[in-house]
Design an enzyme around this catalytic site. Structure first.
Site, PDB file in Angstrom:
ATOM      1  N   LYS A  36      41.977  52.661  41.925  1.00 27.27           N
ATOM      2  CA  LYS A  36      41.583  53.743  42.827  1.00 27.27           C
ATOM      3  C   LYS A  36      42.617  54.000  43.912  1.00 27.27           C
ATOM      4  CE  LYS A  36      37.951  51.314  42.917  1.00 27.27           C
ATOM      5  NZ  LYS A  36      36.733  50.569  43.207  1.00 27.27           N
ATOM      6  N   ARG A  47      29.220  47.323  44.385  1.00 30.91           N
ATOM      7  CA  ARG A  47      28.821  47.146  45.781  1.00 30.91           C
ATOM      8  C   ARG A  47      27.805  48.232  46.116  1.00 30.91           C
ATOM      9  NH1 ARG A  47      34.919  47.134  47.616  1.00 30.91           N
ATOM     10  NH2 ARG A  47      34.707  48.794  46.097  1.00 30.91           N
ATOM     11  N   SER A  85      39.450  45.019  49.371  1.00 30.22           N
ATOM     12  CA  SER A  85      40.814  44.589  49.688  1.00 30.22           C
ATOM     13  C   SER A  85      41.437  45.527  50.725  1.00 30.22           C
ATOM     14  CB  SER A  85      41.680  44.596  48.430  1.00 30.22           C
ATOM     15  OG  SER A  85      41.191  43.672  47.503  1.00 30.22           O
ATOM     16  N   HIS A 116      35.327  39.372  45.558  1.00 28.63           N
ATOM     17  CA  HIS A 116      35.793  39.179  44.176  1.00 28.63           C
ATOM     18  C   HIS A 116      35.405  37.796  43.669  1.00 28.63           C
ATOM     19  CE1 HIS A 116      39.259  42.101  45.295  1.00 28.63           C
ATOM     20  NE2 HIS A 116      38.464  42.745  44.459  1.00 28.63           N
TER      21      HIS A 116
HETATM   22  O1  PNS Z   1      40.398  46.777  41.695  1.00 29.87           O
HETATM   23  P1  PNS Z   1      40.055  48.060  41.007  1.00 29.87           P
HETATM   24  O2  PNS Z   1      40.783  49.220  41.614  1.00 29.87           O
HETATM   25  O3  PNS Z   1      38.585  48.315  40.913  1.00 29.87           O
HETATM   26  O4  PNS Z   1      40.568  47.883  39.490  1.00 29.87           O
HETATM   27  C1  PNS Z   1      40.567  48.975  38.618  1.00 29.87           C
HETATM   28  C2  PNS Z   1      41.076  48.545  37.238  1.00 29.87           C
HETATM   29  C3  PNS Z   1      42.434  47.887  37.335  1.00 29.87           C
HETATM   30  C4  PNS Z   1      40.073  47.578  36.632  1.00 29.87           C
HETATM   31  C5  PNS Z   1      41.144  49.835  36.371  1.00 29.87           C
HETATM   32  O5  PNS Z   1      41.956  50.775  36.996  1.00 29.87           O
HETATM   33  C6  PNS Z   1      41.670  49.565  34.961  1.00 29.87           C
HETATM   34  O6  PNS Z   1      40.952  49.101  34.120  1.00 29.87           O
HETATM   35  N1  PNS Z   1      42.964  49.893  34.729  1.00 29.87           N
HETATM   36  C7  PNS Z   1      43.600  49.709  33.430  1.00 29.87           C
HETATM   37  C8  PNS Z   1      43.831  51.036  32.730  1.00 29.87           C
HETATM   38  C9  PNS Z   1      42.617  51.440  31.944  1.00 29.87           C
HETATM   39  O7  PNS Z   1      42.223  50.803  30.995  1.00 29.87           O
HETATM   40  N2  PNS Z   1      41.950  52.561  32.376  1.00 29.87           N
HETATM   41  C10 PNS Z   1      40.719  53.002  31.787  1.00 29.87           C
HETATM   42  C11 PNS Z   1      40.910  54.102  30.813  1.00 29.87           C
HETATM   43  S1  PNS Z   1      41.758  55.494  31.458  1.00 29.87           S
END
Ligand code: PNS
Length: 162
Positions: free
Chosen positions: A41, A93, A131, A17
């Site tokens: 995820k 990645r 993570s 990150h």
């Molecule tokens: O560390 P990650 O799991 O890759 O992060 C994912 C994250 C938090 C960036 C993603 O889940 C996110 O943007 N969540 C906020 C909700 C949102 O805007 N979702 C997209 C439209 S459904």
């Protein structure tokens, strides 16, 4: 003034990150690391609370000019707009990241086409890093010090001992 958002769950922040955050800070005048209250995820609840995850990111980005960290809840594009950001920066990645990130970028574009999604490729040494892998190494007693910043290393060791 160009502002970019680097979003994620950061449970906890890793060197992978940090590499993306550092490189994003070369592309934007300001970078806000957006720590999501809800999980992306991941299925189960986070190991670290939202406050802990934000604090670990803040400690790790100290010294990086123009970089700050904030928690967010709800839609990423809404947070980006509130912050006055023009772009969301995500690390890519392996090919396995692509489908999920492609879908998120497409949905975010549909929700707000003014927010651009920018992808930065992970360098080879972080291609496998996540993570969840680091949490597993910590829980099972593996050596993971080089994968995380020192504050996250200490926090994971404490959690593993608890
Ligand atoms: O560390 P990650 O799991 O890759 O992060 C994912 C994250 C938090 C960036 C993603 O889940 C996110 O943007 N969540 C906020 C909700 C949102 O805007 N979702 C997209 C439209 S459904």
């Amino acid at each position: 003034m160009r502002k970019g958002i680097v979003p994620g769950t950061f449970d906890p922040i890793t060197e992978g990150h940090l590499d993306i955050i550092r490189r994003a800070s070369c592309l934007f005048d300001e970078v806000v690391v957006a720590v999501a209250a809800s999980l992306g995820k991941g299925g189960t609840g986070p190991l670290f609370s939202l406050d802990e995850r934000v604090e670990l990111v803040r400690t790790s980005v100290q010294g990086l000019e123009g970089v700050s960290a904030e928690p967010f809840e709800g839609l990423l594009v809404d947070f980006a707009r509130e912050q006055g950001a023009t772009a969301v920066v995500k690390g890519l990645r392996a090919i396995t990241d692509f489908e999920y990130e492609f879908q998120m970028a497409a949905v975010n574009f549909e929700l707000n086409p003014e927010i651009e999604t920018v992808f930065i490729m992970s360098p080879p040494q972080y291609m496998y890093l996540s993570s969840s892998i680091v949490r597993e190494l910590a829980a099972l007693g593996g050596d993971f010090e080089r994968f995380v910043p020192p504050c996250a290393y200490r926090a994971l060791l404490e959690r593993a001992r608890a």
